[in-house]
Design a protein around this motif. Structure first.
Motif, mmCIF file in Angstrom:
data_model
loop_
_atom_site.group_PDB
_atom_site.id
_atom_site.type_symbol
_atom_site.label_atom_id
_atom_site.label_comp_id
_atom_site.label_asym_id
_atom_site.label_seq_id
_atom_site.Cartn_x
_atom_site.Cartn_y
_atom_site.Cartn_z
ATOM 1 N N ASN A 10 0.800 -1.224 0.000
ATOM 2 C CA ASN A 10 0.000 0.000 0.000
ATOM 3 C C ASN A 10 0.834 1.277 0.000
ATOM 4 O O ASN A 10 0.331 2.358 0.304
ATOM 5 N N THR A 11 2.120 1.171 -0.346
ATOM 6 C CA THR A 11 2.952 2.361 -0.497
ATOM 7 C C THR A 11 2.516 3.100 -1.750
ATOM 8 O O THR A 11 2.375 2.495 -2.813
ATOM 9 N N PRO A 224 -2.150 -3.764 -11.311
ATOM 10 C CA PRO A 224 -2.279 -2.674 -10.336
ATOM 11 C C PRO A 224 -3.166 -2.999 -9.150
ATOM 12 O O PRO A 224 -3.102 -2.313 -8.124
ATOM 13 N N GLY A 225 -4.028 -4.026 -9.280
ATOM 14 C CA GLY A 225 -4.977 -4.351 -8.226
ATOM 15 C C GLY A 225 -6.360 -3.820 -8.569
ATOM 16 O O GLY A 225 -6.603 -3.300 -9.666
ATOM 17 N N ALA A 226 -7.281 -3.960 -7.651
ATOM 18 C CA ALA A 226 -8.628 -3.415 -7.826
ATOM 19 C C ALA A 226 -8.578 -1.938 -7.450
ATOM 20 O O ALA A 226 -8.437 -1.595 -6.275
ATOM 21 N N ASN A 264 -3.884 6.595 -5.885
ATOM 22 C CA ASN A 264 -2.487 6.909 -5.540
ATOM 23 C C ASN A 264 -1.691 5.653 -5.210
ATOM 24 O O ASN A 264 -0.482 5.581 -5.460
ATOM 25 N N VAL A 265 -2.379 4.641 -4.670
ATOM 26 C CA VAL A 265 -1.736 3.356 -4.397
ATOM 27 C C VAL A 265 -1.832 2.450 -5.629
ATOM 28 O O VAL A 265 -0.914 1.685 -5.923
ATOM 29 N N GLY A 266 -2.930 2.562 -6.358
ATOM 30 C CA GLY A 266 -3.107 1.745 -7.556
ATOM 31 C C GLY A 266 -2.038 1.991 -8.605
ATOM 32 O O GLY A 266 -1.678 1.088 -9.367
ATOM 33 N N ALA A 267 -1.519 3.215 -8.642
ATOM 34 C CA ALA A 267 -0.473 3.541 -9.621
ATOM 35 C C ALA A 267 0.924 3.191 -9.133
ATOM 36 O O ALA A 267 1.896 3.305 -9.883
ATOM 37 N N ALA A 286 3.094 -7.039 -8.953
ATOM 38 C CA ALA A 286 1.860 -6.579 -8.308
ATOM 39 C C ALA A 286 2.218 -6.196 -6.874
ATOM 40 O O ALA A 286 3.126 -6.796 -6.279
ATOM 41 N N ASP A 287 1.553 -5.193 -6.345
ATOM 42 C CA ASP A 287 1.810 -4.750 -4.962
ATOM 43 C C ASP A 287 3.287 -4.442 -4.735
ATOM 44 O O ASP A 287 3.858 -4.783 -3.693
ATOM 45 N N ASN A 288 3.933 -3.837 -5.731
ATOM 46 C CA ASN A 288 5.329 -3.401 -5.628
ATOM 47 C C ASN A 288 6.308 -4.545 -5.408
ATOM 48 O O ASN A 288 7.342 -4.377 -4.756
ATOM 49 N N ALA A 289 5.997 -5.710 -5.966
ATOM 50 C CA ALA A 289 6.887 -6.863 -5.843
ATOM 51 C C ALA A 289 6.592 -7.849 -6.977
ATOM 52 O O ALA A 289 5.508 -7.816 -7.581
ATOM 53 N N ILE A 290 7.548 -8.714 -7.274
ATOM 54 C CA ILE A 290 7.307 -9.775 -8.249
ATOM 55 C C ILE A 290 6.154 -10.633 -7.750
ATOM 56 O O ILE A 290 6.058 -10.947 -6.559
#
Length: 344
Positions: A10-11, A224-226, A264-267, A286-290
């Motif tokens: 969530n960064t 990016p997630g939902a 802002n988190v989705g991007a 996804a979620d700032n990680a592989i």
């Protein structure tokens, strides 16, 4: 390299550039679909980091509106409006020519724009809309800008927006090449899933080609997630039913939806792939990680990726040849070369 432990799922994208002390001054970024949602936020954060950002939208009016939105927050932002309709091959070609005439480098290409679900309808050139915009439009755009990316290397990056739909709405067999363009049947979510797996396979094949040429360009794909956006603006009751019917892991998907992200988190994962020194070429994030949990079983299938590439190139050449007048004949090979030169 190990990832910065301060970076979580969530960064936000803006926090990422602060954590990495990212300075994109002198760099040029191009973000498709930058008039709203994730695209607009991506453009804003890249501009905040100092990048000159190309703002391509279906109309110049939308591009100027996006620029006004960003400049209200970042008055010093360097933003260039251009017209680009990814559902129209002639518009993509005109855009590429207009961009190349600016004589700028291309350090970051973010293939962000997309459409999801809705009734079956087609692009100007006869592609099913989801396959046509999400995959074919970006495939053609990237081909036209490929040489510019190489000229801007080392360090250029291509980020392709995909989705967990590549896993949720497709079977483990992956792409159905007999129905890529919904020739045999159409269901909104399977078509979307195919387009999103195509994004991943395209990114991996593009990375293989760059690496084989010894060019230092990093290509990644992103879920990016939902996220709050207007991506689902075409969804209707049929699409909603199809969403439930086609999902192979409904509980997993519902859990993802419950973990809804603000833009802002989705991007952020897109920004991560643009600025992190820790990214691995060709990977899916996804979620700032592989990520492996929402990755189709065929995502590493090199033969499938190469077959998709060859079919996509052939479809483009056929469509482009159709637009050439009899008085100006051109060979198939010569036309294929235009897919990578961007010349008129």
């Amino acid at each position: 390299m190990t990832q910065n432990t301060q970076i979580q799922w969530n960064t936000s994208g803006e926090d990422l550039i602060k954590l990495y002390k990212a300075d994109l001054t002198g760099k040029v970024a191009l973000v498709t679909g930058s008039n709203s949602g994730i695209g607009l936020e991506t453009a804003r954060v890249l501009a905040l980091a100092g990048a000159k950002v190309i703002i391509p939208c279906r109309t110049l009016e939308k591009a100027h509106t996006a620029i006004k939105t960003i400049k209200r927050i970042i008055p010093q932002a360097e933003l260039i409006p251009l017209q680009l309709d990814l559902s129209d091959l002639s518009s993509i070609k005109s855009f590429a020519n207009a961009f190349l005439e600016l004589n700028l480098p291309l350090d970051l290409l973010v293939n962000n724009a997309g459409v999801m679900g809705g009734p079956k309808f087609f692009t100007k050139d006869g592609f099913e809309m989801q396959f046509g915009v999400n995959h074919m439009g970006h495939f053609y755009l990237t081909q036209l800008l490929k040489n510019k990316l190489k000229e801007s290397a080392p360090g250029s990056r291509v980020v392709c927006l995909s989705s967990s739909a590549n896993y949720h709405f497709l079977t483990k067999e992956g792409l159905d090449f007999s129905n890529l363009n919904s020739e045999r049947y159409y269901t909104p979510m399977k078509s979307y899933g195919q387009a999103k797996l195509a994004n991943i396979l395209f990114a991996k094949e593009l990375q293989r080609q760059f690496s084989a040429e010894g060019v230092d360009i990093a290509v990644t794909s992103v879920h990016p997630g939902a996220v709050e956006s207007n991506l689902g603006r075409h969804l209707d009751l049929f699409s909603a039913w199809d969403f439930i019917r086609c999902t192979r892991g409904l509980l997993t998907l519902l859990k993802e939806i419950v973990g809804f992200k603000y833009v802002n988190v989705g991007a952020s994962t897109t920004i991560f792939c643009c600025v992190s020194p820790d990214i691995k070429k060709g990977e899916f994030y996804a979620d700032n990680a592989i990520n492996r949990s929402v990755l189709n079983e065929q995502s590493e299938n090199k033969e499938m990726a190469k077959q998709l590439w060859d079919i996509s190139e052939r479809l483009l050449v056929d469509k482009l040849l159709e637009s050439i007048e009899d008085s100006n004949p051109i060979s198939r090979n010569s036309k294929a070369e235009l897919l990578t030169t961007g010349t008129k």
